[in-house]
Write a protein that holds these residues in place. Structure first.
Motif, PDB file in Angstrom:
ATOM      1  N   TRP A  42       1.885   2.209  -2.825  1.00 57.33           N
ATOM      2  CA  TRP A  42       1.231   3.600  -3.111  1.00 57.33           C
ATOM      3  C   TRP A  42      -0.069   4.060  -3.230  1.00 57.33           C
ATOM      4  CZ3 TRP A  42      -3.933   2.317  -4.483  1.00 57.33           C
ATOM      5  CH2 TRP A  42      -4.693   1.278  -4.899  1.00 57.33           C
ATOM      6  N   ASN A  43      -0.407   4.223  -1.795  1.00 60.09           N
ATOM      7  CA  ASN A  43      -1.930   4.288  -1.248  1.00 60.09           C
ATOM      8  C   ASN A  43      -1.608   5.514  -0.054  1.00 60.09           C
ATOM      9  OD1 ASN A  43      -4.910   5.108  -1.510  1.00 60.09           O
ATOM     10  ND2 ASN A  43      -5.369   3.051  -0.243  1.00 60.09           N
ATOM     11  N   ARG A  44      -0.479   5.503   0.454  1.00 59.88           N
ATOM     12  CA  ARG A  44       0.317   5.863   1.314  1.00 59.88           C
ATOM     13  C   ARG A  44       0.551   5.427   2.605  1.00 59.88           C
ATOM     14  NH1 ARG A  44      -2.492  10.407   0.690  1.00 59.88           N
ATOM     15  NH2 ARG A  44      -1.343  11.448  -0.999  1.00 59.88           N
ATOM     16  N   ASP A  64      -4.268  -1.927  -9.158  1.00 60.62           N
ATOM     17  CA  ASP A  64      -4.106  -1.258  -8.691  1.00 60.62           C
ATOM     18  C   ASP A  64      -3.878  -2.630  -6.621  1.00 60.62           C
ATOM     19  OD1 ASP A  64      -3.299   1.085  -9.069  1.00 60.62           O
ATOM     20  OD2 ASP A  64      -5.443   1.384  -8.350  1.00 60.62           O
ATOM     21  N   SER A 104       6.187   0.653  -8.830  1.00 61.06           N
ATOM     22  CA  SER A 104       5.350  -0.859  -7.579  1.00 61.06           C
ATOM     23  C   SER A 104       4.951  -1.754  -9.043  1.00 61.06           C
ATOM     24  CB  SER A 104       4.092  -0.024  -7.078  1.00 61.06           C
ATOM     25  OG  SER A 104       4.436   0.466  -5.864  1.00 61.06           O
ATOM     26  N   LEU A 153      -0.576  -4.081  -6.395  1.00 60.20           N
ATOM     27  CA  LEU A 153       0.737  -3.760  -5.817  1.00 60.20           C
ATOM     28  C   LEU A 153       1.510  -3.285  -5.775  1.00 60.20           C
ATOM     29  CD1 LEU A 153       0.077   0.197  -7.756  1.00 60.20           C
ATOM     30  CD2 LEU A 153       0.905  -2.229  -9.584  1.00 60.20           C
ATOM     31  N   ARG A 154       3.290  -4.012  -5.330  1.00 57.91           N
ATOM     32  CA  ARG A 154       4.127  -3.499  -4.407  1.00 57.91           C
ATOM     33  C   ARG A 154       5.495  -3.334  -5.003  1.00 57.91           C
ATOM     34  NH1 ARG A 154       0.153  -6.460  -3.024  1.00 57.91           N
ATOM     35  NH2 ARG A 154      -0.045  -8.971  -2.491  1.00 57.91           N
ATOM     36  N   LEU A 155       5.427  -1.716  -3.905  1.00 63.08           N
ATOM     37  CA  LEU A 155       6.436  -1.323  -3.910  1.00 63.08           C
ATOM     38  C   LEU A 155       8.006  -2.445  -2.838  1.00 63.08           C
ATOM     39  CD1 LEU A 155       8.419   0.805  -4.735  1.00 63.08           C
ATOM     40  CD2 LEU A 155       7.294   2.452  -3.010  1.00 63.08           C
ATOM     41  N   LEU A 158       0.710  -0.814   0.369  1.00 62.17           N
ATOM     42  CA  LEU A 158      -0.077  -0.349  -0.030  1.00 62.17           C
ATOM     43  C   LEU A 158       0.484   1.226  -0.117  1.00 62.17           C
ATOM     44  CD1 LEU A 158      -2.773  -1.136   2.376  1.00 62.17           C
ATOM     45  CD2 LEU A 158      -3.073  -0.665  -0.302  1.00 62.17           C
ATOM     46  N   ILE A 163       3.712  10.049  -3.837  1.00 64.04           N
ATOM     47  CA  ILE A 163       3.322   8.739  -3.922  1.00 64.04           C
ATOM     48  C   ILE A 163       2.636   8.550  -5.559  1.00 64.04           C
ATOM     49  CG2 ILE A 163       0.425   7.712  -3.110  1.00 64.04           C
ATOM     50  CD1 ILE A 163       2.456   7.941  -0.915  1.00 64.04           C
ATOM     51  N   ARG A 164       2.537   9.330  -5.390  1.00 63.35           N
ATOM     52  CA  ARG A 164       2.775   9.722  -7.623  1.00 63.35           C
ATOM     53  C   ARG A 164       3.399   8.720  -8.207  1.00 63.35           C
ATOM     54  NH1 ARG A 164      -1.206  13.935  -7.138  1.00 63.35           N
ATOM     55  NH2 ARG A 164       0.876  15.680  -7.841  1.00 63.35           N
ATOM     56  N   LYS A 176       4.249   4.951  -6.939  1.00 60.54           N
ATOM     57  CA  LYS A 176       2.615   3.934  -7.652  1.00 60.54           C
ATOM     58  C   LYS A 176       3.382   3.578  -8.741  1.00 60.54           C
ATOM     59  CE  LYS A 176      -2.293   3.579  -9.167  1.00 60.54           C
ATOM     60  NZ  LYS A 176      -2.931   4.155  -8.958  1.00 60.54           N
TER      61      LYS A 176
END
Length: 242
Positions: free
Chosen positions: A81-83, A134, A129, A137-139, A79, A122-123, A126
């Motif tokens: 990518w979603n803060r 969505d 990632s 997604l993995r960072l 997450l 955050i963008r 993403k």
């Protein structure tokens, strides 16, 4: 970094692997405070954000959970990518699925917290990632470490963080006041509706007991509605208004 635009000339360019080092320490007994990270609260004790009926953890034991220390970065790689990341103010443990990083270049933890949770970054996270949709997604730590940032001096970082602490506190206070006002206005709205539909618009009209305990006193002329063919009449017929 085209997406970032212009930055002060004195700020240095660095990769996140120069700012952070991944921490792999694991809890032996699992007795430390269990922490969670979210887009809304950052890093907080999980016990503070549990809903009624939720369990602190579904795991039988917290042994082997990752240890983090104050000023460490805790990241939910699913997450980010979603803060779903933030600097921890606490010593505790977090899910083995999270990544934990310690600051190694002397940067301000508070500054990094604001930086990494900003819309621009955050963008950025993403975009780098791995995953098709969505929810997948993995960072990963290596990908995060390879990303680039620009950093002011530690002194300027501290100044920026202090400024943001003050300003965001003011904004949060205003938001709280507005939320309270909205709540009061909603109550007022319902009160106005209730008054109009149960007491009418003319406060000088004589009232009588409705015969319904929760309704209280009712318009004396309300019984005249019984002669109407509106849908309300069938409801009023069940109220002994005579």
């Amino acid at each position: 970094m085209e997406w970032l635009g212009s930055v002060p000339s004195s700020w240095r360019r660095a990769r996140f692997k120069e700012v952070f080092r991944e921490r792999e320490e694991r809890s032996i007994a699992g007795e430390e405070t269990l922490l969670s990270v979210s887009a809304y609260t950052g890093v907080t004790p999980r016990s503070e954000i549990l809903d009624d009926g939720d369990h602190l953890s579904r795991a039988e034991s917290l042994e082997g959970y990752k240890v983090c220390y104050p000023n460490d970065l805790v990241m939910n790689i699913m997450l980010a990518w979603n803060r779903g990341l933030g600097m921890s103010p606490l010593h505790g443990i977090c899910s083995p699925a999270y990544s934990v990083f310690q600051v190694v270049d002397g940067s301000s933890s508070r500054y990094l917290h604001y930086l990494l949770r900003s819309d621009e970054y955050i963008r950025y996270f993403k975009a780098f990632s791995a995953g098709v949709i969505d929810s997948r997604l993995r960072l990963y730590p290596d990908a995060f470490g390879a990303l680039t940032t620009y950093l002011p001096s530690p002194r300027e970082q501290a100044q920026i963080a202090a400024f943001l602490d003050r300003e965001t506190a003011k904004i949060d206070a205003l938001v709280a006041e507005q939320e309270q006002l909205i709540s009061l206005l909603k109550e007022k709205r319902q009160a106005v509706i209730c008054q109009a539909v149960t007491k009418g618009l003319d406060p000088s009209v004589p009232m009588k007991d409705s015969g319904v305990e929760w309704l209280g006193r009712f318009l004396r002329i309300g019984r005249l509605c019984a002669s109407s063919s509106s849908p309300l009449t069938s409801r009023l017929d069940h109220l002994d208004l005579r």
